[in-house]
Design a protein around this motif. Structure first.
Motif, PDB file in Angstrom:
ATOM      1  N   ASN A  85      -8.406   3.262  33.601  1.00 21.61           N
ATOM      2  CA  ASN A  85      -9.235   4.351  33.949  1.00 21.61           C
ATOM      3  C   ASN A  85      -8.665   5.358  34.449  1.00 21.61           C
ATOM      4  OD1 ASN A  85     -11.817   2.852  33.134  1.00 21.61           O
ATOM      5  ND2 ASN A  85     -11.900   2.007  35.089  1.00 21.61           N
ATOM      6  N   LEU A  86      -8.690   6.586  34.060  1.00 15.41           N
ATOM      7  CA  LEU A  86      -8.108   7.857  34.667  1.00 15.41           C
ATOM      8  C   LEU A  86      -8.982   8.281  35.631  1.00 15.41           C
ATOM      9  CD1 LEU A  86      -5.991  10.297  34.614  1.00 15.41           C
ATOM     10  CD2 LEU A  86      -7.431  11.413  32.846  1.00 15.41           C
ATOM     11  N   VAL A  87      -8.456   8.374  36.762  1.00 15.85           N
ATOM     12  CA  VAL A  87      -9.273   8.811  38.148  1.00 15.85           C
ATOM     13  C   VAL A  87      -8.910  10.251  38.773  1.00 15.85           C
ATOM     14  CG1 VAL A  87      -9.988   6.365  38.519  1.00 15.85           C
ATOM     15  CG2 VAL A  87      -7.886   7.485  39.684  1.00 15.85           C
ATOM     16  N   MET A  88      -7.645  10.556  38.565  1.00 17.82           N
ATOM     17  CA  MET A  88      -7.297  11.776  39.028  1.00 17.82           C
ATOM     18  C   MET A  88      -6.235  12.435  38.318  1.00 17.82           C
ATOM     19  SD  MET A  88      -6.122  12.566  43.155  1.00 17.82           S
ATOM     20  CE  MET A  88      -4.439  11.432  42.874  1.00 17.82           C
ATOM     21  N   LEU A  89      -6.191  13.969  38.285  1.00 20.45           N
ATOM     22  CA  LEU A  89      -5.231  14.649  37.592  1.00 20.45           C
ATOM     23  C   LEU A  89      -4.565  15.650  38.858  1.00 20.45           C
ATOM     24  CD1 LEU A  89      -3.344  15.682  35.343  1.00 20.45           C
ATOM     25  CD2 LEU A  89      -5.251  17.145  34.712  1.00 20.45           C
ATOM     26  N   LYS A  90      -3.374  15.488  38.963  1.00 25.73           N
ATOM     27  CA  LYS A  90      -2.749  16.454  40.034  1.00 25.73           C
ATOM     28  C   LYS A  90      -1.704  17.371  39.279  1.00 25.73           C
ATOM     29  CE  LYS A  90       0.191  16.558  44.231  1.00 25.73           C
ATOM     30  NZ  LYS A  90       1.189  15.591  45.025  1.00 25.73           N
ATOM     31  N   VAL A  91      -2.062  18.629  39.430  1.00 27.64           N
ATOM     32  CA  VAL A  91      -1.223  19.676  38.608  1.00 27.64           C
ATOM     33  C   VAL A  91      -0.550  20.543  39.659  1.00 27.64           C
ATOM     34  CG1 VAL A  91      -1.143  21.648  36.825  1.00 27.64           C
ATOM     35  CG2 VAL A  91      -2.686  19.440  36.642  1.00 27.64           C
ATOM     36  N   GLU A  92       0.805  20.517  39.601  1.00 28.88           N
ATOM     37  CA  GLU A  92       1.790  21.383  40.368  1.00 28.88           C
ATOM     38  C   GLU A  92       2.519  22.319  39.695  1.00 28.88           C
ATOM     39  OE1 GLU A  92       3.736  18.799  43.585  1.00 28.88           O
ATOM     40  OE2 GLU A  92       3.409  17.369  42.268  1.00 28.88           O
ATOM     41  N   ASP A  93       2.241  23.661  40.264  1.00 30.72           N
ATOM     42  CA  ASP A  93       2.667  24.772  39.597  1.00 30.72           C
ATOM     43  C   ASP A  93       4.032  25.249  40.547  1.00 30.72           C
ATOM     44  OD1 ASP A  93       3.825  27.185  38.472  1.00 30.72           O
ATOM     45  OD2 ASP A  93       1.927  27.551  37.586  1.00 30.72           O
ATOM     46  N   SER A  94       5.286  25.245  40.261  1.00 37.02           N
ATOM     47  CA  SER A  94       6.395  25.247  41.298  1.00 37.02           C
ATOM     48  C   SER A  94       6.506  26.968  41.310  1.00 37.02           C
ATOM     49  CB  SER A  94       7.808  24.838  40.683  1.00 37.02           C
ATOM     50  OG  SER A  94       8.116  25.265  39.509  1.00 37.02           O
ATOM     51  N   SER A  95       6.167  27.655  40.287  1.00 40.68           N
ATOM     52  CA  SER A  95       6.486  29.156  40.191  1.00 40.68           C
ATOM     53  C   SER A  95       5.176  29.862  41.123  1.00 40.68           C
ATOM     54  CB  SER A  95       6.246  29.613  39.019  1.00 40.68           C
ATOM     55  OG  SER A  95       4.771  29.390  38.372  1.00 40.68           O
ATOM     56  N   HIS A 142       3.695  27.807  43.431  1.00 41.09           N
ATOM     57  CA  HIS A 142       3.737  26.726  44.666  1.00 41.09           C
ATOM     58  C   HIS A 142       2.265  26.387  45.017  1.00 41.09           C
ATOM     59  CE1 HIS A 142       7.677  27.717  45.687  1.00 41.09           C
ATOM     60  NE2 HIS A 142       7.433  29.158  45.668  1.00 41.09           N
ATOM     61  N   SER A 143       1.496  26.060  43.810  1.00 45.69           N
ATOM     62  CA  SER A 143      -0.116  25.703  43.930  1.00 45.69           C
ATOM     63  C   SER A 143      -0.182  24.282  43.514  1.00 45.69           C
ATOM     64  CB  SER A 143      -0.867  26.859  42.993  1.00 45.69           C
ATOM     65  OG  SER A 143      -0.557  26.707  41.650  1.00 45.69           O
ATOM     66  N   ILE A 144      -1.064  23.859  43.700  1.00 48.34           N
ATOM     67  CA  ILE A 144      -1.594  22.241  43.415  1.00 48.34           C
ATOM     68  C   ILE A 144      -2.931  22.404  43.309  1.00 48.34           C
ATOM     69  CG2 ILE A 144      -1.540  19.809  43.973  1.00 48.34           C
ATOM     70  CD1 ILE A 144       0.658  20.451  46.190  1.00 48.34           C
ATOM     71  N   GLN A 145      -3.182  21.664  42.171  1.00 44.57           N
ATOM     72  CA  GLN A 145      -4.863  21.551  41.715  1.00 44.57           C
ATOM     73  C   GLN A 145      -5.176  19.954  41.353  1.00 44.57           C
ATOM     74  OE1 GLN A 145      -6.110  24.248  38.500  1.00 44.57           O
ATOM     75  NE2 GLN A 145      -8.022  23.119  38.378  1.00 44.57           N
ATOM     76  N   TYR A 146      -6.301  19.702  42.114  1.00 48.88           N
ATOM     77  CA  TYR A 146      -6.632  18.166  41.615  1.00 48.88           C
ATOM     78  C   TYR A 146      -7.992  18.275  40.864  1.00 48.88           C
ATOM     79  CZ  TYR A 146      -3.431  16.759  45.492  1.00 48.88           C
ATOM     80  OH  TYR A 146      -2.197  16.541  46.173  1.00 48.88           O
ATOM     81  N   THR A 147      -8.131  17.430  39.938  1.00 51.22           N
ATOM     82  CA  THR A 147      -9.300  17.158  39.216  1.00 51.22           C
ATOM     83  C   THR A 147      -9.481  15.519  39.327  1.00 51.22           C
ATOM     84  OG1 THR A 147      -8.686  18.774  37.726  1.00 51.22           O
ATOM     85  CG2 THR A 147     -10.396  17.286  37.086  1.00 51.22           C
ATOM     86  N   TYR A 148     -10.846  15.234  39.845  1.00 50.43           N
ATOM     87  CA  TYR A 148     -11.275  13.937  40.048  1.00 50.43           C
ATOM     88  C   TYR A 148     -12.067  13.530  38.847  1.00 50.43           C
ATOM     89  CZ  TYR A 148      -9.023  14.554  44.679  1.00 50.43           C
ATOM     90  OH  TYR A 148      -8.287  15.029  45.809  1.00 50.43           O
ATOM     91  N   PHE A 149     -12.040  12.257  38.162  1.00 41.86           N
ATOM     92  CA  PHE A 149     -12.805  11.850  37.162  1.00 41.86           C
ATOM     93  C   PHE A 149     -13.795  10.648  37.595  1.00 41.86           C
ATOM     94  CE2 PHE A 149      -9.185  13.971  35.356  1.00 41.86           C
ATOM     95  CZ  PHE A 149      -9.610  14.784  34.325  1.00 41.86           C
ATOM     96  N   ASP A 150     -14.943  11.106  37.681  1.00 43.58           N
ATOM     97  CA  ASP A 150     -15.962   9.705  38.001  1.00 43.58           C
ATOM     98  C   ASP A 150     -16.133   8.805  36.670  1.00 43.58           C
ATOM     99  OD1 ASP A 150     -16.256  10.341  40.501  1.00 43.58           O
ATOM    100  OD2 ASP A 150     -18.234  11.025  40.440  1.00 43.58           O
ATOM    101  N   GLU A 151     -16.127   9.583  35.516  1.00 41.45           N
ATOM    102  CA  GLU A 151     -16.309   8.906  34.457  1.00 41.45           C
ATOM    103  C   GLU A 151     -15.789   9.301  33.144  1.00 41.45           C
ATOM    104  OE1 GLU A 151     -20.117   6.960  31.809  1.00 41.45           O
ATOM    105  OE2 GLU A 151     -20.528   8.066  33.397  1.00 41.45           O
ATOM    106  N   ILE A 152     -15.046   8.655  32.255  1.00 48.88           N
ATOM    107  CA  ILE A 152     -14.615   9.234  30.651  1.00 48.88           C
ATOM    108  C   ILE A 152     -15.206   7.889  29.881  1.00 48.88           C
ATOM    109  CG2 ILE A 152     -12.984   9.750  29.324  1.00 48.88           C
ATOM    110  CD1 ILE A 152     -11.335  10.585  31.631  1.00 48.88           C
ATOM    111  N   SER A 153     -16.115   8.430  29.095  1.00 45.07           N
ATOM    112  CA  SER A 153     -16.753   7.373  28.094  1.00 45.07           C
ATOM    113  C   SER A 153     -16.906   7.854  26.790  1.00 45.07           C
ATOM    114  CB  SER A 153     -18.151   7.223  28.501  1.00 45.07           C
ATOM    115  OG  SER A 153     -18.793   6.146  27.652  1.00 45.07           O
ATOM    116  N   PHE A 154     -16.622   7.172  25.767  1.00 53.41           N
ATOM    117  CA  PHE A 154     -16.619   7.258  24.465  1.00 53.41           C
ATOM    118  C   PHE A 154     -18.003   6.972  23.569  1.00 53.41           C
ATOM    119  CE2 PHE A 154     -12.167   8.007  25.212  1.00 53.41           C
ATOM    120  CZ  PHE A 154     -11.972   9.106  24.431  1.00 53.41           C
ATOM    121  N   ASP A 155     -18.999   6.405  24.594  1.00 52.28           N
ATOM    122  CA  ASP A 155     -20.122   6.216  24.067  1.00 52.28           C
ATOM    123  C   ASP A 155     -21.307   6.840  24.892  1.00 52.28           C
ATOM    124  OD1 ASP A 155     -22.189   4.534  22.834  1.00 52.28           O
ATOM    125  OD2 ASP A 155     -21.931   3.045  23.930  1.00 52.28           O
ATOM    126  N   VAL A 156     -21.873   7.871  24.145  1.00 51.62           N
ATOM    127  CA  VAL A 156     -22.792   8.719  24.803  1.00 51.62           C
ATOM    128  C   VAL A 156     -24.227   8.373  24.281  1.00 51.62           C
ATOM    129  CG1 VAL A 156     -23.487  10.997  25.684  1.00 51.62           C
ATOM    130  CG2 VAL A 156     -20.975  10.388  24.875  1.00 51.62           C
TER     131      VAL A 156
END
Length: 224
Positions: A169-179, A181-195
């Protein structure tokens, strides 16, 4: 004897080929496998936890944003504690309502997504993402006392993306931009292929408030 050796050699080659294919499949990064599923599925739901807010100025509440696509319908739901607002766009138009008070809805007759292949847009976005980033490495990392499996990607220049998995289960995405100097977090509660189909349905017997709200807006404009 030669025939037997030829058959044995062919069997060894086939087994080796199968092993290599299996090994390659096993080494496929989890993030790539997740994006690849969009090529074979026709529905998906993603819920992102955007942090917390003070609802009505005094009630602490988690903010969640859910986007679901099924066939050629798309739904967006904003949640802040017990407050929920859902917007559904389909061939019939765009509807907005409150799931916890399913007594009325507002309809927008003009659909900006009319005629668009929504699911193809999702696939194109996934392909663009895969073409933009490249896999670098994977390792374990402990965050707040919990160990995660991390897959690291970069964009071949300044941006590093780290996908944090708890099991599969993917729970977090961390994106860092060295140009920048920013960091962005995305937190996933759910990813489902059955809706569930109900996620894309307007509440039955709900009252259409569109004429009332339209008249109110026109009255305000005329007074102004």
């Amino acid at each position: 004897m030669k025939k037997f050796l030829s058959i044995l050699l062919a069997a060894v080659v086939m087994m080796t080929s199968v092993f290599c294919v299996s090994a390659f499949a096993a080494e496929t990064p989890k993030a790539d496998a997740l994006l690849d599923r969009l090529e074979t599925e026709d529905e998906v739901l993603v819920t992102i936890n955007s942090g917390s807010t003070m609802l009505f100025g005094f009630l602490p509440s988690d903010i969640k944003n859910t986007v679901a696509v099924k066939g050629n319908s798309i739904a967006y739901e904003y949640t802040a504690g017990f407050l929920k607002v859902r917007v559904i766009a389909s061939e019939d138009g765009i509807y907005a309502f409150v799931p916890t008070l399913p007594f009325f809805f507002v309809k927008l007759d003009r659909n900006p997504l009319e005629g668009a292949d929504i699911w193809q847009l999702v696939k194109d976005a996934a392909n663009l993402t895969q073409g933009f980033i490249q896999y670098i490495d994977s390792y374990n990392e402990t965050v707040d006392g919990k160990e995660y499996f991390v897959e690291e990607y970069n964009d071949r220049e300044f941006v590093t993306s780290k996908f944090y998995f708890d099991g599969d289960n993917l729970v977090m995405l961390k994106v860092e931009d060295s140009s920048t100097h920013s960091i962005q977090y995305t937190y996933f509660d759910e990813i489902s292929f059955d809706v569930a189909d109900d996620f894309f349905k307007v509440p039955a017997n709900a009252f259409d408030l569109s004429p009332i709200l339209t008249g109110l807006i026109l009255s305000i404009i005329s007074v102004a």
